[in-house]
Design a protein around this motif. Structure first.
Motif, PDB file in Angstrom:
ATOM      1  N   ALA A   1       0.805  -1.220   0.000  1.00  0.00           N
ATOM      2  CA  ALA A   1       0.000   0.000   0.000  1.00  0.00           C
ATOM      3  C   ALA A   1       0.838   1.270   0.000  1.00  0.00           C
ATOM      4  O   ALA A   1       0.308   2.370  -0.217  1.00  0.00           O
ATOM      5  N   VAL A   2       2.143   1.171   0.252  1.00  0.00           N
ATOM      6  CA  VAL A   2       3.010   2.357   0.215  1.00  0.00           C
ATOM      7  C   VAL A   2       2.937   2.982  -1.173  1.00  0.00           C
ATOM      8  O   VAL A   2       3.061   2.293  -2.190  1.00  0.00           O
ATOM      9  N   GLN A   3       2.717   4.294  -1.210  1.00  0.00           N
ATOM     10  CA  GLN A   3       2.626   5.021  -2.473  1.00  0.00           C
ATOM     11  C   GLN A   3       3.983   5.631  -2.822  1.00  0.00           C
ATOM     12  O   GLN A   3       4.616   6.276  -1.979  1.00  0.00           O
ATOM     13  N   VAL A   4       4.397   5.445  -4.067  1.00  0.00           N
ATOM     14  CA  VAL A   4       5.694   5.938  -4.540  1.00  0.00           C
ATOM     15  C   VAL A   4       5.448   6.995  -5.615  1.00  0.00           C
ATOM     16  O   VAL A   4       4.778   6.729  -6.620  1.00  0.00           O
ATOM     17  N   ILE A   5       5.967   8.198  -5.376  1.00  0.00           N
ATOM     18  CA  ILE A   5       5.716   9.343  -6.246  1.00  0.00           C
ATOM     19  C   ILE A   5       7.036   9.846  -6.833  1.00  0.00           C
ATOM     20  O   ILE A   5       7.996  10.103  -6.100  1.00  0.00           O
TER      21      ILE A   5
END
Length: 304
Positions: free
Chosen positions: A202-206
């Motif tokens: 679920a970690v979001q990478v931007i």
């Protein structure tokens, strides 16, 4: 004397501080329950996040028997990787040839030569980093040395799968929800994403990319033909386009308001992190301060 109790310079690569921003995020971020954390990669011995892949690429190539001390290494670089490779080459006994567009900062050139590297400057008018990459490969084909190729070498993201990613997970106690990074070779964002998503999908990478017409050292938007081979779109959840003026302004603010003297791409990553913070709640947002601001003094960015 028992030398085993003393570290060598290469043992000081990594394990950099993770610090909380106190002023720039502002009341809105606080009200949302968000925390914005800066990973201080300028604390590495050669001054940037690129110390990690430089050491990884040389050490693993040695272990595979592809290179040995005394050999000549070649790399196209926009600066930080070149400085890091020059340091590692000096510590491990290699000749280093670095190929770099001639429009990059004087501090970077001076740092490379200080470590003993040979510097080849290419006209930015001929194509910048793309031209430098082609020249490096041409020199390798002529037998002038071994190209480590940070753009296609899996030992680049490997440094962040084995180092940066686990550090962030441990330092946040597994609470990290968003990871924001400038995109250059993409090694940092690829490796950290791989590790963090293996711990929590679920970690979001931007990824921070330059807006049309912006030139921000360390942030690139590659032409399709030159996309780094290590890049995998599936590992990134979103992108933020960063204007050159807002990255430069934020670099000044980061130093003056937080006491963090970071580079321009680092500030661009913070701009992206603040945009993320404005959209989410109860988030732990980490961005990479990939190098130090003193590497950009000659550009005049900090004089305004």
């Amino acid at each position: 004397m028992n030398t085993a109790t003393y570290p060598t310079i290469e043992q000081t690569v990594g394990n950099t501080p993770l610090v909380r921003l106190q002023r720039i995020p502002g009341a809105d971020s606080d009200a949302r329950g968000n925390v914005i954390l800066a990973k201080l990669e300028g604390n590495n011995p050669a001054g940037s996040v690129k110390d990690r892949p430089a050491l990884s690429m040389i050490r693993h190539a040695e272990a595979r028997g592809e290179i040995r001390p005394g050999d000549t290494l070649i790399e196209a670089t926009s600066g930080n990787t070149g400085i890091a490779l020059a340091m590692v080459a000096a510590m491990r006994g290699y000749r280093m040839i670095l190929i770099m567009p001639d429009n990059l900062s004087l501090e970077r050139r001076a740092a490379m030569t200080a470590y003993g590297a040979q510097l080849i400057l290419t006209p930015a008018s001929k194509g910048g980093m793309e031209y430098a990459r082609d020249l490096a490969l041409a020199m390798q084909s002529e037998g002038k040395g071994k190209v480590l190729d940070q753009f296609a070498n899996p030992d680049n993201p490997r440094a962040h799968i084995e180092g940066t990613g686990p550090e962030l997970w441990t330092q946040t106690g597994g609470r990290i929800t968003h990871f924001v990074s400038a995109m250059g070779t993409t090694g940092t964002i690829m490796g950290v994403s791989t590790y963090l998503k293996s711990q929590n999908p679920a970690v979001q990478v931007i990824g921070a990319q330059p807006a049309e017409g912006s030139q921000i050292p360390g942030i690139r938007k590659w032409p399709e033909a030159y996309l780094p081979a290590i890049f995998d779109r599936s590992r990134i959840d979103g992108y933020e386009s960063i204007e050159q003026t807002e990255a430069e302004s934020m670099a000044r603010r980061l130093a003056a308001e937080e006491g963090i003297f970071g580079g321009i791409s680092s500030a661009g990553a913070l701009v992206a992190a603040l945009r993320v913070s404005a959209r989410v709640e109860n988030a732990t947002i980490v961005f990479i301060v990939c190098d130090r601001g003193d590497r950009y003094l000659s550009t005049g960015v900090f004089n305004t």
